[in-house]
Scaffold this motif. Structure first.
Motif, short mmCIF file in Angstrom:
data_model
loop_
_atom_site.label_atom_id
_atom_site.label_comp_id
_atom_site.label_asym_id
_atom_site.label_seq_id
_atom_site.Cartn_x
_atom_site.Cartn_y
_atom_site.Cartn_z
N TYR A 1 3.50 -6.88 4.41
CA TYR A 1 3.52 -8.42 3.84
C TYR A 1 3.24 -9.55 4.88
O TYR A 1 2.91 -10.45 4.55
N LYS A 2 3.01 -9.19 5.97
CA LYS A 2 2.74 -10.01 6.97
C LYS A 2 1.10 -10.54 6.89
O LYS A 2 0.74 -11.46 7.34
N LYS A 3 0.70 -9.33 6.32
CA LYS A 3 -0.78 -9.77 5.93
C LYS A 3 -1.21 -10.80 5.02
O LYS A 3 -2.27 -11.39 4.95
N LEU B 1 -4.51 -7.30 -1.98
CA LEU B 1 -4.17 -8.50 -0.98
C LEU B 1 -4.83 -9.62 -1.23
O LEU B 1 -4.19 -10.80 -1.44
N GLU B 2 -6.06 -9.85 -1.79
CA GLU B 2 -6.73 -10.90 -2.26
C GLU B 2 -6.03 -11.60 -3.68
O GLU B 2 -5.47 -12.71 -3.86
N ASP C 1 1.04 -1.09 0.08
CA ASP C 1 -0.09 0.01 -0.03
C ASP C 1 0.86 1.35 -0.04
O ASP C 1 1.44 1.76 1.02
N LYS C 2 1.17 1.74 -1.00
CA LYS C 2 1.97 2.96 -1.44
C LYS C 2 1.51 4.12 -0.68
O LYS C 2 2.46 5.00 -0.28
N GLU C 3 0.33 4.41 -0.52
CA GLU C 3 -0.29 5.57 0.08
C GLU C 3 0.11 5.48 1.48
O GLU C 3 0.28 6.46 1.94
N VAL C 4 0.10 4.24 2.16
CA VAL C 4 0.46 4.19 3.48
C VAL C 4 2.08 4.37 3.85
O VAL C 4 2.27 5.22 4.74
#
Length: 534
Positions: A397-399, A345-346, A307-310
């Protein structure tokens, strides 16, 4: 007695008048001195010592830019004359004739001429292997003196970015005759740093500071300040504290390390702050040659899992916008249609499943054949921003069930690991003007770069290198554009690079400083910096 009193009074009046006059003169002089001294010295925090200032070596670029000049310069997005006031190019693009400015002096008083220009080019050509990342050096065949102020450079092939690469900070800058060692070999050391630039070295205490004084004989417009002092402050906190204490006047985020949070803190504390326009791109290099990332599905999953916004908000505090491509569209030949890897993520999980990396019930991380999916993120341990980036990646990436190990490295150790291809993920930054895209793309054929090591496992690497070899010597604009489109599309589709953000440079300084500007990624353009008049 009265006469004696009068005599004493007269003497007293004379002394009083003289004292008043002296006080008045002193006060006037002090004001004048104050006005005159306001631009005496600018003190800048820098993370790295200025080095040996060898124009043909690889000490920090800011020092080489201060002391030395090339035949051309690169400003405001274009090549401009520097020590050469004009040039001619042969019809086949293989010969460049440069006409030198007349009456240009080195800081030791010697004159610039064609003979000393040739001596400089001959010196770094003897050490060509050290500069092989520059295709213009690889292709340079000979340098000839035509007359006292004319030099001709011949190339084996035409190379369209010649004028841009002659503007680089190194190794193509020009030193005086007196700088050369007796054997003429500048690959190891020089006698003393003598250039034609705006500044000359006055004092240097290695590891602590360097003082440069204005070159009063400079051929162009002189800097506003008389002297500049570069104070070595190895870490960002030291630099910030020095600015707050008034020990330095400026932190320029090139050779210093000014984190976004420190920048915002200084801004709120009343210091003047400025942010540059985007100058390059920060990306991850994902190793397509070895380990789990050799699988294209894994590399693409990593693209969808960020998520580059994050990252923009929490790592760069909004000071760097998200990037979607290796080179920004405003870079020549890079305005091409490349499909954006959306944060999904899906989709990332689906790709990892297809690659055989399954997330078993009750487990945090995916596994395959009894082995967890864990990747090392290798970064320069001195760079707190990259450490923060690694921590965000670790969380993101843990997600999706991917374990990221943060691998802090000393700078040289990191260079050695990336040169050998011993990494999973590392971080890189495009080189900006005047290097992009040609110099960086050309370096992708060089085994000594992480780019090559990451790419060498690609099934089409041989064809990719052939296209790179062609694009840098291609004269036809359409064919050149088609080749760049093919190269950049292949790298994008193969997910070798994971673009993160558009690089900006930050400045924090005394609030009365003005004239701050930005040029290229590695230059500290302080020549117009001055103090506001009160």
């Amino acid at each position: 007695m009265i006469r004696g009193i009068r005599k004493k009074l007269s003497l007293f009046l004379i002394v009083s008048l003289m004292t008043a006059s002296m006080i008045g003169c002193s006060s006037s002089t002090s004001e004048g001195d104050k006005e005159g001294k306001k631009n005496d010295m600018l003190v800048i925090a820098t993370a790295n010592d200025i080095g040996d200032l060898n124009a043909h070596g690889y000490s920090p670029m800011y020092g080489q830019n201060f002391l030395y000049e090339g035949l051309t310069t690169f400003e405001e997005g274009e090549v401009k004359p520097a020590l050469a006031e004009k040039w001619d190019v042969s019809e086949d693009g293989k010969e460049y004739t440069f006409y030198l400015r007349k009456n240009v002096k080195f800081t030791d008083g010697s004159q610039l001429n064609a003979k000393v220009v040739k001596k400089n080019f001959d010196a770094f050509l003897k050490n060509k292997d050290a500069h092989s990342f520059l295709e213009s050096v690889n292709l340079m065949e000979s340098v000839e003196v035509v007359d006292d102020h004319t030099v001709k450079i011949k190339y084996k092939e035409s190379y369209y970015p010649v004028l841009q690469e002659l503007a680089l900070s190194r190794p193509v800058r020009i030193m005086a005759e007196a700088s050369f060692p007796d054997d003429g070999d500048t690959s190891e050391k020089i006698k003393e740093p003598i250039g034609t630039g705006m500044w000359k070295l006055k004092e240097h205490k290695a590891g602590e500071y360097a003082i440069l004084e204005r070159n009063e004989d400079y051929w162009g417009e002189k800097p506003k300040f008389k002297e500049v002092k570069m104070v070595v402050t190895p870490d960002g906190d030291t630099a910030v504290n020095a600015l707050k204490a008034g020990e330095v006047n400026m932190i320029f985020d090139v050779e210093s390390r000014l984190s976004p949070d420190a920048f915002n803190e200084l801004k709120s504390s009343g210091f003047k702050t400025q942010v540059s326009q985007p100058l390059s791109t920060v990306s991850l290099i994902v190793n397509a040659t070895d380990g789990a990332t050799k699988d294209l599905k894994v590399r693409k999953a990593l693209q969808h899992g960020v998520d580059k916004e994050v990252i923009s908000e929490h790592v760069f505090y909004g000071l760097q916008e998200p990037a979607d491509t290796l080179f920004d569209k405003n870079v020549p030949y890079c305005d091409i249609n490349l499909a954006k890897y959306e944060y999904d993520l899906e989709e990332a999980g689906k790709m990892l499943d297809e690659a055989g990396w399954k997330l078993e019930e009750g487990k945090e991380y995916r596994s395959k054949d009894g082995k967890e999916l864990e990747l090392g993120f290798y970064y320069d341990g001195d760079n707190v921003i990259y450490k923060s980036l690694g921590e965000v990646l670790q969380s993101e990436y843990k997600k999706m069930g991917v374990k990221i190990n943060l691998e802090s490295q000393e700078r040289q150790a990191l260079i050695d690991k990336t040169k050998s291809g011993d990494f999973d993920i590392t971080i890189t930054e495009t080189w900006g003007d005047p290097y992009d895209p040609h110099t960086l793309v050309a370096s992708m054929k060089n085994e000594g770069y992480a780019d090559y090591q990451a790419q060498k496992g690609l099934p089409m690497k041989k064809e990719l290198d052939e296209k790179i070899g062609k694009v840098i010597v291609e004269n036809d604009e359409k064919i050149r554009q088609d080749l760049y489109t093919d190269i950049l599309t292949t790298l994008h589709d193969q997910a070798v690079y994971l673009p993160i953000s558009k690089t900006t440079r930050l400045v924090a300084c005394d609030k009365d400083l003005e004239g701050i500007k930005f040029n290229t990624l590695y230059y500290i353009p302080i020549e117009e910096v001055t103090r506001e008049s009160k």
